[in-house]
Design an enzyme around this catalytic site. Structure first.
Site, PDB file in Angstrom:
ATOM      1  N   ASN A 290       0.809  -1.228   0.000  1.00  0.00           N
ATOM      2  CA  ASN A 290       0.000   0.000   0.000  1.00  0.00           C
ATOM      3  C   ASN A 290       0.844   1.281   0.000  1.00  0.00           C
ATOM      4  O   ASN A 290       0.304   2.358  -0.241  1.00  0.00           O
ATOM      5  CB  ASN A 290      -1.011  -0.021   1.149  1.00  0.00           C
ATOM      6  CG  ASN A 290      -2.135  -1.021   0.855  1.00  0.00           C
ATOM      7  OD1 ASN A 290      -2.294  -1.465  -0.290  1.00  0.00           O
ATOM      8  ND2 ASN A 290      -2.893  -1.400   1.867  1.00  0.00           N
TER       9      ASN A 290
ATOM     10  N   ARG B  23     -16.863   1.512  -1.285  1.00  0.00           N
ATOM     11  CA  ARG B  23     -15.608   2.210  -1.568  1.00  0.00           C
ATOM     12  C   ARG B  23     -15.753   3.411  -2.509  1.00  0.00           C
ATOM     13  O   ARG B  23     -15.122   3.470  -3.570  1.00  0.00           O
ATOM     14  CB  ARG B  23     -14.562   1.228  -2.103  1.00  0.00           C
ATOM     15  CG  ARG B  23     -14.391   0.010  -1.226  1.00  0.00           C
ATOM     16  CD  ARG B  23     -13.269  -0.876  -1.687  1.00  0.00           C
ATOM     17  NE  ARG B  23     -11.976  -0.423  -1.213  1.00  0.00           N
ATOM     18  CZ  ARG B  23     -10.823  -1.011  -1.534  1.00  0.00           C
ATOM     19  NH1 ARG B  23     -10.799  -2.043  -2.332  1.00  0.00           N
ATOM     20  NH2 ARG B  23      -9.690  -0.559  -1.052  1.00  0.00           N
TER      21      ARG B  23
HETATM   22  N1  EPU Z   1     -14.346   6.167   1.960  1.00  0.00           N
HETATM   23  C1  EPU Z   1     -15.402   6.935   1.548  1.00  0.00           C
HETATM   24  N2  EPU Z   1     -15.171   7.925   0.653  1.00  0.00           N
HETATM   25  C2  EPU Z   1     -13.927   8.168   0.137  1.00  0.00           C
HETATM   26  C3  EPU Z   1     -12.852   7.393   0.569  1.00  0.00           C
HETATM   27  C4  EPU Z   1     -13.083   6.377   1.484  1.00  0.00           C
HETATM   28  O1  EPU Z   1     -16.540   6.732   1.981  1.00  0.00           O
HETATM   29  O2  EPU Z   1     -13.794   9.092  -0.682  1.00  0.00           O
HETATM   30  C5  EPU Z   1     -14.596   5.062   2.906  1.00  0.00           C
HETATM   31  C6  EPU Z   1     -14.346   3.711   2.223  1.00  0.00           C
HETATM   32  O3  EPU Z   1     -15.480   3.289   1.498  1.00  0.00           O
HETATM   33  C7  EPU Z   1     -14.022   2.817   3.386  1.00  0.00           C
HETATM   34  C8  EPU Z   1     -13.286   3.762   4.339  1.00  0.00           C
HETATM   35  O4  EPU Z   1     -13.640   5.080   3.944  1.00  0.00           O
HETATM   36  O5  EPU Z   1     -15.185   2.373   3.988  1.00  0.00           O
HETATM   37  C9  EPU Z   1     -11.767   3.602   4.313  1.00  0.00           C
HETATM   38  O6  EPU Z   1     -11.260   3.925   3.059  1.00  0.00           O
HETATM   39  P1  EPU Z   1      -9.804   4.463   2.806  1.00  0.00           P
HETATM   40  O7  EPU Z   1      -9.925   5.537   1.794  1.00  0.00           O
HETATM   41  O8  EPU Z   1      -9.071   4.742   4.057  1.00  0.00           O
HETATM   42  O9  EPU Z   1      -9.173   3.201   2.121  1.00  0.00           O
HETATM   43  P2  EPU Z   1      -8.510   3.073   0.734  1.00  0.00           P
HETATM   44  O10 EPU Z   1      -7.565   4.200   0.495  1.00  0.00           O
HETATM   45  O11 EPU Z   1      -9.531   2.785  -0.313  1.00  0.00           O
HETATM   46  C10 EPU Z   1      -6.441   1.762   1.681  1.00  0.00           C
HETATM   47  C11 EPU Z   1      -5.831   0.433   1.363  1.00  0.00           C
HETATM   48  C12 EPU Z   1      -6.741  -0.670   1.859  1.00  0.00           C
HETATM   49  C13 EPU Z   1      -6.982  -0.502   3.346  1.00  0.00           C
HETATM   50  C14 EPU Z   1      -7.511   0.907   3.651  1.00  0.00           C
HETATM   51  C15 EPU Z   1      -7.669   1.174   5.130  1.00  0.00           C
HETATM   52  C16 EPU Z   1      -4.648   0.924  -0.682  1.00  0.00           C
HETATM   53  C17 EPU Z   1      -4.551   0.777  -2.138  1.00  0.00           C
HETATM   54  N3  EPU Z   1      -5.669   0.330  -0.077  1.00  0.00           N
HETATM   55  O12 EPU Z   1      -7.672   1.756   0.957  1.00  0.00           O
HETATM   56  O13 EPU Z   1      -6.038  -1.869   1.637  1.00  0.00           O
HETATM   57  O14 EPU Z   1      -7.945  -1.431   3.770  1.00  0.00           O
HETATM   58  O15 EPU Z   1      -6.630   1.889   3.081  1.00  0.00           O
HETATM   59  O16 EPU Z   1      -6.465   1.010   5.782  1.00  0.00           O
HETATM   60  O17 EPU Z   1      -3.808   1.554  -0.058  1.00  0.00           O
HETATM   61  C18 EPU Z   1      -5.764  -4.168   1.274  1.00  0.00           C
HETATM   62  O18 EPU Z   1      -4.544  -3.957   1.225  1.00  0.00           O
HETATM   63  O19 EPU Z   1      -6.261  -5.320   1.337  1.00  0.00           O
HETATM   64  C19 EPU Z   1      -6.681  -3.029   1.286  1.00  0.00           C
HETATM   65  C20 EPU Z   1      -7.962  -3.135   1.032  1.00  0.00           C
END
Ligand code: EPU
Length: 416
Positions: A23, A122
């Site tokens: 990540n 997401r």
């Molecule tokens: N969310 C929103 N709106 C947004 C962005 C996020 O509602 O604009 C919600 C998401 O739907 C979710 C929560 O906020 O319910 C967390 O989302 P976040 O944006 O923090 O996660 P992400 O950036 O999509 C990254 C990792 C994930 C990890 C999360 C939390 C990457 C590519 N992915 O995702 O990793 O679960 O942070 O730590 O960096 C994995 O590696 O298996 C994985 C899913």
């Protein structure tokens, strides 16, 4: 699609070297676009998500030299800012970092909604809201976004949720904006700090990464840099759980123990014999494992990315364990597969209850997403007999050389 075939029940022994963090790497690679010269990243994991990002950069005509030692050199000086092929963008979630990076550099980006594991809705509304606050206009047509800005101007952005992706994307959009941007309620994950250090190595002026307030003073030019990807805390946690489940004595090296503190606390509570040293942990066979309760939270809380993995250990612990998943709405699909192997599990809303200890039996199961797949690998290593894990490609997206690493500590595992 590949399958993993595992004959379970073999005790594991030896040393595992942890790779660079997926990540972090998947954010740092698109971030190379912002550099006005060329960058070198080291400790980049050899995983299929990195292959996909490399394809996207090549599509934009970047120059890339990916070496066997985990180094990757990227020169984006002459890239073409065009709409990236949808088939590439849909391969993974981290494609969204091209939005922030291209917007930051060219003030224009056209892209479709990213892909990624189906673990919840997401949305990317927090990213888009932040881009707008910086002065961008967004045309949304179904799955397609055209994001434009005459100029990007520093401002205060409060995130409705401390999103990892939005925090990084807004740092990318703001790093070359006019004036100062303040991101409030920013995510504090180690990957955020790794990205801020990367940008600062290029000459950016970012302070506060790792706290809830990040300040970014815009700069005009970002020069070349040499930057290391941090160790993968989720891979670390996964091997710690494997060691606790079926290890005799396993050393896990090249880690940052503070990044896995929440898990280590819970493993200790379960009775796991864990010794933490400066950059490694040693886990010895534990006689009895106790049940435990976890609730997923943003960092430094218990990571959602490890709850599916820990679920497989809970199956063999004495008593009733619970998992409350607060980050994603659909991250329990692995549990239905564990039930096929004999696990006693009840799911109610955002909470799962696992009662153990249960002796798992090998059977045919499906990896429904990356971490679900990792959890099934653990269940298969514990189970009696043969387990076939379908859709193993999900697992290869995020775990470098998982088959070779597990074989090296004595597992009977094959990728077909
Ligand atoms: N969310 C929103 N709106 C947004 C962005 C996020 O509602 O604009 C919600 C998401 O739907 C979710 C929560 O906020 O319910 C967390 O989302 P976040 O944006 O923090 O996660 P992400 O950036 O999509 C990254 C990792 C994930 C990890 C999360 C939390 C990457 C590519 N992915 O995702 O990793 O679960 O942070 O730590 O960096 C994995 O590696 O298996 C994985 C899913």
């Amino acid at each position: 699609m590949h399958k993993l075939i595992i004959h379970g029940g073999k005790k594991l022994n030896g040393t595992i070297n942890i790779s660079g963090a997926k990540n972090s790497a998947v954010a740092l690679i698109p971030g190379a676009i912002l550099c006005d010269e060329s960058i070198t990243l080291t400790n980049v994991p050899n995983i299929s998500d990195v292959d996909s990002l490399e394809e996207m950069l090549l599509f934009l005509n970047a120059k890339i030299d990916r070496r066997k030692n985990g180094e990757i050199l990227i020169s984006s000086e002459n890239i073409e800012n065009k709409r990236i092929d949808e088939n590439l963008v849909k391969k993974l979630r981290a494609s969204y970092y091209f939005m922030g990076a291209l917007l930051g550099k060219y003030k224009h980006v056209e892209m479709c909604f990213p892909g990624g594991c189906t673990i919840g809705a997401r949305p990317i509304d927090i990213h888009l809201k932040g881009f707008k606050k910086l002065g961008a206009t967004i045309k949304e047509d179904g799955d397609n976004f055209i994001i434009d800005a005459k100029e990007l101007k520093g401002t205060k952005i409060y995130l409705d949720f401390a999103s990892v992706g939005a925090t990084i994307n807004l740092m990318y959009a703001a790093v070359k904006a006019e004036g100062e941007t303040i991101i409030e309620n920013a995510a504090k994950e180690p990957e955020i700090v790794n990205v801020a250090t990367y940008l600062n190595n290029m000459g950016a002026k970012i302070t506060g990464a790792g706290t809830k307030t990040i300040k970014i003073k815009g700069v005009k030019y970002l020069h070349s840099c040499f930057h290391e990807v941090i160790p993968d805390r989720i891979e670390t946690g996964t091997y710690e759980i494997i060691a606790a489940a079926i290890g005799e004595k396993i050393t896990i090296k090249n880690i940052i123990p503070e990044h896995v503190e929440a898990l280590n606390e819970k493993l200790t509570e379960m009775g796991v014999d864990i010794t933490i040293k400066e950059d490694k942990v040693v886990i010895k066979e534990s006689k009895n494992l106790n049940s435990v309760s976890i609730k997923t939270e943003v960092y430094p809380g218990f990571p959602t990315d490890l709850q599916q993995v820990l679920a497989s250990l809970m199956v063999i612990a004495e008593g009733t364990s619970t998992i409350q998943e607060t980050i994603y709405e659909n991250r329990f699909l692995n549990l239905y597969e564990l039930m096929k192997m004999g696990a006693k599990i009840k799911i109610s809303g955002d909470t799962a209850t696992i009662t153990g200890p249960t002796k798992l039996k090998g059977t045919e199961v499906n990896a429904t997403d990356l971490r679900a797949g990792a959890g099934l690998v653990i269940a298969a290593l514990i189970a009696n007999g043969k387990t076939v894990i379908n859709n193993a490609d999900y697992i290869l997206r995020g775990y470098e050389n998982i088959v070779e690493k597990l074989k090296s500590i004595g597992a009977d595992i094959e990728l077909v």
